[in-house]
Write an enzyme that holds these catalytic residues in place. Structure first.
Site, PDB file in Angstrom:
ATOM      1  N   SER A   1       0.826  -1.204   0.000  1.00 29.97           N
ATOM      2  CA  SER A   1       0.000   0.000   0.000  1.00 29.97           C
ATOM      3  C   SER A   1       0.859   1.252   0.000  1.00 29.97           C
ATOM      4  CB  SER A   1      -0.862  -0.006   1.260  1.00 29.97           C
ATOM      5  OG  SER A   1      -1.492   1.241   1.393  1.00 29.97           O
TER       6      SER A   1
ATOM      7  N   HIS B   1       0.079   5.533  -0.399  1.00 29.94           N
ATOM      8  CA  HIS B   1      -0.808   6.634  -0.721  1.00 29.94           C
ATOM      9  C   HIS B   1      -0.186   7.432  -1.862  1.00 29.94           C
ATOM     10  CE1 HIS B   1      -4.457   8.460   0.723  1.00 29.94           C
ATOM     11  NE2 HIS B   1      -3.946   9.636   0.428  1.00 29.94           N
TER      12      HIS B   1
ATOM     13  N   GLU C   1       2.353   0.344  11.991  1.00 28.63           N
ATOM     14  CA  GLU C   1       2.857   1.707  11.741  1.00 28.63           C
ATOM     15  C   GLU C   1       2.319   2.741  12.734  1.00 28.63           C
ATOM     16  OE1 GLU C   1       3.346  -0.375   9.419  1.00 28.63           O
ATOM     17  OE2 GLU C   1       5.008   0.361   8.201  1.00 28.63           O
TER      18      GLU C   1
ATOM     19  N   TYR D   1      -0.853   3.203  13.620  1.00 32.28           N
ATOM     20  CA  TYR D   1      -2.225   3.664  13.371  1.00 32.28           C
ATOM     21  C   TYR D   1      -3.191   3.057  14.407  1.00 32.28           C
ATOM     22  CZ  TYR D   1      -0.551   5.633   8.962  1.00 32.28           C
ATOM     23  OH  TYR D   1       0.110   6.396   8.028  1.00 32.28           O
TER      24      TYR D   1
ATOM     25  N   ARG E   1      -1.956  -6.394   8.313  1.00 26.07           N
ATOM     26  CA  ARG E   1      -0.588  -5.843   8.429  1.00 26.07           C
ATOM     27  C   ARG E   1      -0.267  -5.703   9.904  1.00 26.07           C
ATOM     28  NH1 ARG E   1       1.765  -1.398   5.046  1.00 26.07           N
ATOM     29  NH2 ARG E   1       3.941  -1.374   5.687  1.00 26.07           N
TER      30      ARG E   1
ATOM     31  N   HIS F   1       5.177   5.483  12.935  1.00 23.24           N
ATOM     32  CA  HIS F   1       5.646   6.688  12.243  1.00 23.24           C
ATOM     33  C   HIS F   1       6.448   7.587  13.173  1.00 23.24           C
ATOM     34  CE1 HIS F   1       4.070   5.904   8.382  1.00 23.24           C
ATOM     35  NE2 HIS F   1       2.809   5.931   8.727  1.00 23.24           N
TER      36      HIS F   1
ATOM     37  N   GLN G   1      12.094  11.044  -2.513  1.00 20.81           N
ATOM     38  CA  GLN G   1      11.975  12.450  -2.906  1.00 20.81           C
ATOM     39  C   GLN G   1      10.690  12.794  -3.650  1.00 20.81           C
ATOM     40  OE1 GLN G   1      16.625  12.599  -3.783  1.00 20.81           O
ATOM     41  NE2 GLN G   1      15.614  14.395  -4.581  1.00 20.81           N
TER      42      GLN G   1
END
Ligand code: FAD
Ligand code: NAP
Ligand code: SF4
Length: 674
Positions: free
Chosen positions: A27, A29, A167, A169, A217, A255, A342
């Site tokens: 996944s 975004h 992550e 969440y 996940r 994160h 980047q």
């Protein structure tokens, strides 16, 4: 012919459906998910990857309700009205034999809005908004929202969903005591903390049916204090398996973790160790992830029993035909992701559409198109740096007759300097890719040849593209010609033997890279995972909570001062998702970073500076000048005077804030229209 990647290309039978190979596009975004009007572009993006042979793809995250939005009015699937736009995505993927799952992501306390919710009312260090704790009723409603979203995903033609449990969440906020301080049935023991994902999975299974892929996940290594122990990870894996999950995907690090997990300096496949271990604990197929970017690495992991599938997200942004090229024995033609972030993650975190530095067509499949030309031209490209290479290969593929000229003995321009920097070894891959691409696209390459206006005119080119790059800026500091003052070019090319104490003038990307080069002295932790784990405090034995231990730092090879004139924190202009890694790495190597510097002079004593009006002498052996660059476009005026249509791209066009992302995109845009 026997396949060069037998494990990678082996189908995976899930009982009610079969995946055509072991590649999962993880996944990611892209920014195209957020607006209904962009779904045709999203469909084209996924279609290209399905055409390229990917087995199973996962969309960017869609919240099951508005509270779970990553940001206000972001991607969400909670209403029947939102279904039709998804049908164009799923139909486009299925046309080419691929499968696609929708990711269900509730951001919890990472939601960037004031009405966010979490397991407990604990603010994240990376979000200004404090969440409120979900009530017991709120938890039940959220579980129902997941089930409803899965039902809608099925209606929209998806083959499954991925439930994002890692992550940091929402689900991860429930499974870890770091955030979950509840004392009801949803908090406390690991059994209670895992109740939330278990109930979600059961509800999703019931709503979407037995023949529907559910990927979970799971955060295998939280990399934060208050993360789960390995035993708790195993408990969760077994619990979600029992609840009805089809595939177990790996998540690494919250994160807010201060351990890099995907930037280019992370060793390849550095985080597969928990996946390998969990595979012995569950019966369902497990998926390895993070910094897997070549078919060789993927094949090895599948072959040595680490995993049953490999997840790659950015590598498929970089090359949608990755799988087909591997299958055809043409792995050398793969445009490899260099993990720079980047154009992908840095864009997404700035709320801009994602693309790819090495493949600017990514997410622009309907807008930046390399259609065959109706009028073939004879084109000269001067400069075989990233800009010239990209232009030459795209233009030749469109049918133009292209000659690429460089005065150097090898292609690559400044990428040949970048690849010398410890942690930037991936830049070699871009040069390998272009070397092959020049051949397959039919570009005529002339190395060791300095182009002049006369020679270009004499050859009768229709148009000339100047991709001649830059010259390093030489600041007007008194004593700049002193032997102690050296250019970054000479340092990175190994032309000067740099002493033990060094000042670096200029703290842009190159100043940071040169400092890395100086403190490591050719010893790149990226190439030595055991060393890298120690430097970042990662417990690959999984004995420590959250797989996090004290860093064990090795001494720097040199004493380095990194200087800039701006009176602000150094490295502010670096990439959003990678700048903190550079800053932390140099800090760990005791690099002294000083802003607000006035350069007085350079002499035998070293570098004389003033900081806040206070004079200071840095008694250094060398001063490395990394003070930016000026465009090199001396050929432009004589060519134009000779009446030859001349274009400027890359550094030759703009040197300020130039980077390869801009250079390659500019090259592609020109090549698509010339
Ligand atoms: P260049 O790469 O400078 O290439 C120009 C070419 O033109 C050279 O090969 C030169 O020999 C040739 N040439 C010049 N004049 C003539 C002539 N008259 N005849 C024939 N040939 C000629 N960018 C990023 O985006 N990310 C990074 O992480 C990154 N890291 C970097 C690290 C370092 C240490 C350095 C030095 C640069 C880094 N960059 C990075 C910047 C990136 O390399 C440049 O943006 C990019 O190379 C610019 O491409 P270009 O093709 O315009 O020019
Ligand atoms: P840069 O990012 O423009 O930085 C130049 C540095 O030199 C600045 O810190 C500037 O800071 C200083 N400077 C400018 N003029 C000066 C002068 N006259 N005297 C003294 N100092 C001066 O350029 P760069 O570091 O050369 O990098 C070139 C390009 O490559 C950049 O676009 C960069 O993005 C790209 N690159 C990217 C990465 C990456 O990891 N993404 C890595 C390397 C390079 P002060 O003005 O405050 O002194
Ligand atoms: Fe990979 Fe960089 Fe492209 Fe992102 S922008 S996909 S990290 S090469």
């Amino acid at each position: 012919m026997t396949s060069p990647y037998p494990h990678l290309l082996q189908p995976l039978d899930l009982g009610y459906t079969t995946l055509r190979n072991r590649v999962l596009m993880g996944s990611m975004h892209t920014g195209l998910e957020d607006k209904a009007k962009d779904f045709d572009k999203l469909a084209a993006y996924f279609e290209e990857r399905s055409k390229g042979g990917v087995g199973l793809m996962v969309t960017g995250g869609f919240a099951p309700n508005w509270q779970g939005w990553l940001s206000p009015f972001g991607s969400k699937l909670s209403s029947r009205r939102e279904v039709p736009r998804h049908l164009q995505v799923t139909e486009a993927v299925h046309r080419h034999g691929g499968k696609i799952a929708l990711q269900l992501l509730h951001a919890g306390r990472y939601s960037y809005h004031p009405l966010s919710v979490s397991a407990s009312a604990h603010k994240s260090p990376i979000n200004p908004f404090k969440p409120s704790a979900l009530s017991g009723w709120g938890v039940r409603r959220t579980i129902s929202a997941y089930a409803r979203a899965a039902e809608l995903a099925r209606k929209a033609g998806y083959d499954g969903v991925e439930i994002m449990g890692s992550e940091g969440y929402l689900i991860n906020q429930f499974t870890c005591q770091r955030v979950n301080r509840r004392d009801d049935e949803w908090g406390g023991s690991i059994e209670n903390r895992c109740r939330f994902p278990v109930e979600i999975i059961k509800a999703v299974r019931q709503a979407a049916g037995k023949d529907f892929i559910i990927i979970y996940r799971l955060s295998m290594a939280d990399l934060v204090e208050g993360g789960n122990t390995w035993d708790e990870v195993v408990y969760q894996a077994k619990a979600v398996e029992d609840a009805g999950v089809t595939l177990l995907n790996t998540g690494i690090g919250w994160h807010e973790a201060r351990v890099p997990t995907i930037v280019t300096s992370v060793p390849r496949a550095a985080f597969v160790f928990p996946t390998r271990k969990i595979r012995g604990e569950v019966k369902i197929p497990v998926i390895a992830t993070n910094r897997i970017n070549t078919p060789e690495v993927a094949e090895e992991l599948l072959g040595n029993g680490t995993c049953d599938m490999v997840s790659m997200a950015r590598p498929l942004l970089a090359d949608p035909a990755f799988v087909n090229k591997a299958a055809a024995g043409k792995a050398q033609e793969i445009n490899t992701c260099i993990a720079c972030n980047q154009a992908c993650l840095d864009h997404v975190f700035s709320l801009k559409r994602a693309s790819c530095l090495v493949n600017p067509l990514a997410c622009y499949e309907t807008e930046l198109v390399m259609a065959p030309t109706a009028k073939a031209k004879k084109l000269a490209v001067v400069g075989a740096g990233p800009a010239g290479l990209a232009f030459a290969t795209y233009a030749a593929e469109r049918g133009h007759a292209v000659t690429l000229i460089d005065q150097a003995s090898e292609i690559g321009g400044q990428f040949n300097l970048a690849k010398q920097v410890p942690g930037k070894e991936e830049f070699h891959e871009t040069l390998r890719y272009f070397a092959v691409k020049l051949r397959t696209a039919g570009v005529t390459l002339r190395l060791n040849t300095a182009a002049s206006a006369e020679s270009l005119k004499a050859e009768g080119f229709d148009e000339v593209v100047l991709a001649t790059g830059i010259s390093p800026r030489k600041p007007g500091i008194p004593g700049i010609d002193h032997p102690k003052a050296v250019s970054y070019v000479d340092v990175l090319k190994g032309r000067v033997k740099v002493g033990g104490k060094v000042a670096v003038i200029g703290a842009g990307g190159i100043g940071f890279d040169v400092s890395e080069f100086l403190v490591h002295e050719g010893n790149s932790p990226t190439l030595h995972p055991e060393h890298w784990y120690k430097e970042w405090g990662v417990d690959a034995s999984l004995s420590a909570t959250g797989a996090l231990v004290e860093k064990q730092l090795s001494a720097p090879a040199r004493e380095v001062y990194l200087l800039q004139r701006k009176d602000e924190a150094l490295g502010k202009q670096l990439g959003k998702t990678s700048g903190w890694v550079h800053r932390a790495a140099l800090k760990d190597k005791q690099v002294r970073m000083i802003g607000g510097v006035e350069y007085e002079r350079i002499d035998d004593a070293g570098l004389h500076i003033k900081v806040k009006e206070q004079p200071r002498t840095l008694e250094v052996d060398h001063i490395v000048i990394c003070a930016g660059q000026e465009p090199l476009r001396a050929l432009q005026a004589p060519l134009q005077a000779a009446g030859i249509t001349t274009h400027l791209i890359g550094g030759a066009h703009t040197a300020g804030e130039l980077d390869a992302k801009r250079a390659i995109r500019q090259a592609a845009e020109l090549a698509s229209t010339i």
